[in-house]
Design a protein around this motif. Structure first.
Motif, PDB file in Angstrom:
ATOM      1  N   SER A 166       0.849  -1.193   0.000  1.00 34.27           N
ATOM      2  CA  SER A 166       0.000   0.000   0.000  1.00 34.27           C
ATOM      3  C   SER A 166       0.881   1.238   0.000  1.00 34.27           C
ATOM      4  O   SER A 166       2.075   1.177   0.328  1.00 34.27           O
ATOM      5  N   LEU A 167       0.279   2.347  -0.359  1.00 34.84           N
ATOM      6  CA  LEU A 167       1.034   3.591  -0.425  1.00 34.84           C
ATOM      7  C   LEU A 167       1.360   4.123   0.969  1.00 34.84           C
ATOM      8  O   LEU A 167       2.453   4.631   1.230  1.00 34.84           O
ATOM      9  N   LEU A 168       0.396   3.995   1.888  1.00 35.11           N
ATOM     10  CA  LEU A 168       0.541   4.547   3.230  1.00 35.11           C
ATOM     11  C   LEU A 168      -0.052   3.585   4.256  1.00 35.11           C
ATOM     12  O   LEU A 168      -0.708   2.589   3.896  1.00 35.11           O
ATOM     13  N   THR A 169       0.169   3.882   5.516  1.00 36.25           N
ATOM     14  CA  THR A 169      -0.495   3.159   6.607  1.00 36.25           C
ATOM     15  C   THR A 169      -1.148   4.183   7.533  1.00 36.25           C
ATOM     16  O   THR A 169      -0.736   5.352   7.607  1.00 36.25           O
ATOM     17  N   GLN A 170      -2.166   3.701   8.245  1.00 37.98           N
ATOM     18  CA  GLN A 170      -2.860   4.548   9.219  1.00 37.98           C
ATOM     19  C   GLN A 170      -3.189   3.678  10.423  1.00 37.98           C
ATOM     20  O   GLN A 170      -3.909   2.682  10.290  1.00 37.98           O
ATOM     21  N   ASN A 171      -2.618   4.036  11.578  1.00 35.61           N
ATOM     22  CA  ASN A 171      -2.786   3.227  12.789  1.00 35.61           C
ATOM     23  C   ASN A 171      -2.396   1.769  12.555  1.00 35.61           C
ATOM     24  O   ASN A 171      -3.040   0.836  13.028  1.00 35.61           O
ATOM     25  N   GLY A 172      -1.315   1.609  11.786  1.00 33.93           N
ATOM     26  CA  GLY A 172      -0.807   0.273  11.529  1.00 33.93           C
ATOM     27  C   GLY A 172      -1.552  -0.494  10.456  1.00 33.93           C
ATOM     28  O   GLY A 172      -1.196  -1.642  10.158  1.00 33.93           O
ATOM     29  N   LYS A 173      -2.560   0.102   9.853  1.00 36.85           N
ATOM     30  CA  LYS A 173      -3.350  -0.567   8.817  1.00 36.85           C
ATOM     31  C   LYS A 173      -3.019   0.024   7.450  1.00 36.85           C
ATOM     32  O   LYS A 173      -2.848   1.240   7.323  1.00 36.85           O
ATOM     33  N   PRO A 174      -2.915  -0.830   6.412  1.00 39.36           N
ATOM     34  CA  PRO A 174      -2.568  -0.323   5.075  1.00 39.36           C
ATOM     35  C   PRO A 174      -3.681   0.546   4.505  1.00 39.36           C
ATOM     36  O   PRO A 174      -4.867   0.260   4.681  1.00 39.36           O
TER      37      PRO A 174
END
Length: 438
Positions: free
Chosen positions: A307-315
């Motif tokens: 994935s391009l980024l993660t948020q709170n450890g999620k892709p």
């Protein structure tokens, strides 16, 4: 230009006028046909044609969009823009691509017949279906054992006690049983008949409709059945009836394509349209798998995992390149296809900055030494457009990070010599690989 008087042919993104009445000679689409197409597109959720008040415009969807007896034939831009249109070659290449992409169930031997520009593509498919079905049905219809429950006057098969108690408590001379019947009236035969009924009811070709009505008499013992797309797709063809597999797949395609949407004015809309972005992607993937079969390389469609980024450890914002080429589990290169006409006179040949950013993200997140943006080639476009080197240190030792390449889709793809060159050009996409001798 096709001789079919009710057909109006246009290329991708070409515009034609809207007027009070349809007129193929002046390239005018009637307002009534535009209204029917608008209703159809609203229901399907797909913008096959861009609709305006004074004009309509083709999109990247190509094929036949029929409205009653009339139809729009949208053909892909796979010819030399500076040269004359070769409608037959363009059709042959389109059919070859959708066939190799697994999007239509046709044999290579049928492509030349379907490529006839004198009639709508959908009408050609229907004609092919009727003729092939007549030939196979004459060799022997499909018969299968079907379990039938019936309240009989004689004992046959297995007695069903609950039904016997419910229906024959007084009529002791009757027997409610289930028995296997070897019959022509079975689900596969019903599906083939449903496809045939579509052929008989359409208005694009009187010749096809007449042949279909004649063949329907051979299906008199087969019940009429309305199939949903899910029901049609769930039917399995046994090995015993394998010679009907192509026809069953064609029947599914016809049911999806020719189920009429009727507006208040009675105009029926039929659609056999292909998204050229999807066609090109699946075609290239299929051809790469064929070209690299038997080598140390493996081809994977729709690569996933990064994935391009993660948020709170999620892709977040998944990255899915169209094609990945692997060697022994190691990623060699990523390929992303773009159905777009490049122009060497434009800045960066018309390659968009967004596409370059996308390929940069693919290479960085997947750790791929090479990513390839692949476009169709026609006219005088070169095979290699440009090559770019990554700045970031992880890939700094590699000569190139992103390459812009093209594949020849203007030559007649079905010819053996062109197929060999096409396969060789696919080999040249992969670094340090020479084409196999053939």
């Amino acid at each position: 230009m096709p001789a079919f008087e009710h057909t109006l042919q246009l290329k991708e993104f070409e515009r034609v006028s809207v007027g009070p009445q349809w007129d193929s000679r002046t390239r005018t689409v009637g307002a009534g046909e535009v209204a029917a197409i608008e209703r159809f597109q609203a229901k399907s959720g797909r913008e096959l044609i861009k609709l305006g008040y004074r004009s309509i415009q083709g999109t990247n969807w190509v094929g036949t969009l029929g409205v009653g007896q009339r139809c729009l034939e949208v053909i892909p831009k796979i010819d030399d823009p500076a040269g004359p249109l070769d409608a037959r070659r363009t059709r042959e290449n389109l059919l070859w691509m959708v066939s190799r992409a697994g999007m239509v169930p046709i044999e290579p031997a049928d492509i030349a017949r379907l490529a006839d520009p004198q009639r709508p593509l959908l009408a050609a498919f229907l004609d092919l279906y009727v003729d092939h079905l007549a030939r196979e049905w004459q060799r022997g219809p499909i018969k299968a054992y079907i379990s039938e429950e019936e309240n009989r006057t004689y004992l046959r098969g297995k007695l069903l006690f609950p039904q016997q108690q419910r229906h024959n408590l007084i009529q002791k001379q009757r027997f409610f049983t289930t028995a296997d019947e070897f019959t022509m009236d079975n689900p596969l035969s019903r599906l083939l008949k449903a496809g045939l009924r579509c052929c008989a009811g359409q208005r694009l070709s009187d010749t096809v409709a007449r042949k279909a009505r004649g063949l329907l008499m051979e299906f008199a013992e087969v019940a009429d059945w309305e199939f949903s797309s899910q029901e049609a797709d769930q039917l399995q063809v046994s090995r015993q009836h394998s010679r009907y597999e192509l026809l069953v797949n064609l029947a599914r395609l016809i049911l999806r394509s020719t189920s009429p949407e009727t507006g208040g004015d009675g105009r029926q809309v039929y659609s056999l349209m292909f998204d050229m972005n999807e066609v090109f992607e699946k075609f290239v993937a299929a051809e790469m798998k064929t070209a690299l079969a038997g080598t140390k390389f493996a081809v994977v469609s729709q690569v996933a995992g990064q994935s391009l980024l993660t948020q709170n450890g999620k892709p977040r914002f998944n990255l899915r390149p169209d094609i990945g080429v692997y060697r022994g589990g190691e990623l060699v290169c990523l390929v992303d296809t773009k159905w777009k006409r490049l122009d060497m006179n434009k800045s960066h040949a018309g390659v968009s900055q967004a596409d370059i950013y996308q390929m940069y993200a693919y290479g960085k997140e997947y750790g791929s030494a090479l990513t390839v943006l692949l476009y169709p080639r026609w006219g005088s476009l070169p095979e290699s457009i440009a090559g770019y080197v990554h700045n970031y240190s992880a890939l700094a030792d590699h000569q190139k990070g992103i390459e812009i390449r093209t594949l020849d889709v203007g030559s007649l793809l079905s010819l053996p010599a062109h197929r060999m060159e096409f396969a060789a050009s696919l080999f040249r996409l992969i670094p340090d690989v020479a084409p196999r001798s053939r």
